[in-house]
Design an enzyme around this catalytic site. Structure first.
Site, short mmCIF file in Angstrom:
data_model
loop_
_atom_site.label_atom_id
_atom_site.label_comp_id
_atom_site.label_asym_id
_atom_site.label_seq_id
_atom_site.Cartn_x
_atom_site.Cartn_y
_atom_site.Cartn_z
N GLU A 195 -0.60 -8.32 5.28
CA GLU A 195 -0.29 -8.43 6.72
C GLU A 195 -1.54 -8.37 7.58
O GLU A 195 -1.49 -8.61 8.78
CB GLU A 195 0.71 -7.35 7.14
CG GLU A 195 0.17 -5.92 7.20
CD GLU A 195 0.02 -5.25 5.83
OE1 GLU A 195 0.16 -5.94 4.80
OE2 GLU A 195 -0.25 -4.04 5.80
N CYS A 199 0.83 -1.20 0.00
CA CYS A 199 0.00 0.00 0.00
C CYS A 199 0.87 1.27 0.00
O CYS A 199 1.47 1.58 -1.03
CB CYS A 199 -0.99 -0.07 1.15
SG CYS A 199 -2.44 0.95 0.85
N HIS A 231 -3.18 -5.30 1.61
CA HIS A 231 -2.49 -5.50 2.89
C HIS A 231 -2.43 -6.98 3.27
O HIS A 231 -3.25 -7.44 4.07
CB HIS A 231 -3.21 -4.75 4.01
CG HIS A 231 -3.09 -3.27 3.92
ND1 HIS A 231 -2.05 -2.57 4.49
CD2 HIS A 231 -3.87 -2.35 3.33
CE1 HIS A 231 -2.19 -1.28 4.25
NE2 HIS A 231 -3.30 -1.12 3.55
N1 GLN Z 1 -3.41 6.34 0.92
C1 GLN Z 1 -2.21 6.04 1.63
C2 GLN Z 1 -1.04 6.82 1.04
O1 GLN Z 1 -1.21 7.58 0.15
C3 GLN Z 1 -1.90 4.55 1.63
C4 GLN Z 1 -2.93 3.83 2.47
C5 GLN Z 1 -2.42 2.58 3.13
O2 GLN Z 1 -1.22 2.31 3.19
N2 GLN Z 1 -3.35 1.84 3.68
O3 GLN Z 1 0.06 6.64 1.46
#
Ligand code: GLN
Length: 210
Positions: free
Chosen positions: A191, A78, A189
């Site tokens: 994890e 992410c 994710h």
């Molecule tokens: N939207 C977040 C960002 O721009 C990422 C979101 C996440 O890691 N769950 O970093």
């Protein structure tokens, strides 16, 4: 040999627990002094703008960039995917990223918090069943360069929540798990579920020569 988990912000504990459950020794990485001796590194989910800022203020950005360019295997989930991509759309102008996997990613490209969703993702190289995937304000991969191996794409099947993402441009076939050399990134994710296969794949990557 140890696997580092960037521990400035985000879901550090979750990644560390998954790696520990796979029998790996983990080290939280907060300063350049934490880098020597690592054979892999995890960049967790969180907030890429905040992570970028903290990477700068801790003095970690450049030494970590050097270690990654030198072939340290890395898993980014992410926000971690955003930090590893070559092109970031809708980032803050001062946001820095490592540029190690040839992807264009749009921050929050599936929509914001209300557009978070879950769905099973088929990953051919990981076999059956599909990997359960949780997307939280996820980056949307808009383009993957020719050197990128797309390991999984968004399916057309059922998902919980976030129906809005199609209007935002994410749709069937959008890459969600990608690899380029020693860089593995997930828009979701791994994890946050009990399925360990993405982390296992990463651990295998850390054991092969650069
Ligand atoms: N939207 C977040 C960002 O721009 C990422 C979101 C996440 O890691 N769950 O970093």
């Amino acid at each position: 040999m140890t696997i580092g988990v960037l521990a400035l912000q985000g879901d550090v504990r979750e990644h560390s627990e998954v790696l520990a459950s796979l029998g790996e020794v983990c080290r939280p990485v907060r300063t350049p002094d934490d880098l020597p001796g690592l054979r892999g590194m995890v960049l967790p989910g969180g907030e890429s703008t905040t992570l970028s800022m903290l990477l700068e203020s801790s003095g970690l950005f450049d030494p970590l960039a050097g270690a990654l360019r030198g072939g340290l295997a890395v898993l980014g989930t992410c926000a971690g995917m955003i930090l590893l991509a070559t092109r970031v759309v809708d980032g803050r102008p001062d946001q820095r990223h490592f540029g190690l996997i040839d992807l264009t990613v749009r921050r929050n490209g599936y929509g914001r918090q209300e557009a978070s969703f879950e769905c099973p993702i088929a990953v051919a190289s990981l076999g059956d069943p599909p990997v359960p995937a949780v997307f939280i304000r996820a980056p949307l991969v808009e383009e993957a360069g020719p050197g990128v191996e797309v390991l999984a794409t968004l399916p057309s099947g059922p998902r919980v929540g976030g129906e809005d993402h199609r209007r935002r441009g994410g749709g069937d076939g959008t890459p969600v798990l990608c690899r380029q050399g020693r860089v593995l990134v997930a828009a979701f994710h791994p994890e946050l579920t009990t399925d360990r296969r993405v982390h296992r794949l990463f651990v295998e990557m850390t054991k092969t020569e650069a």
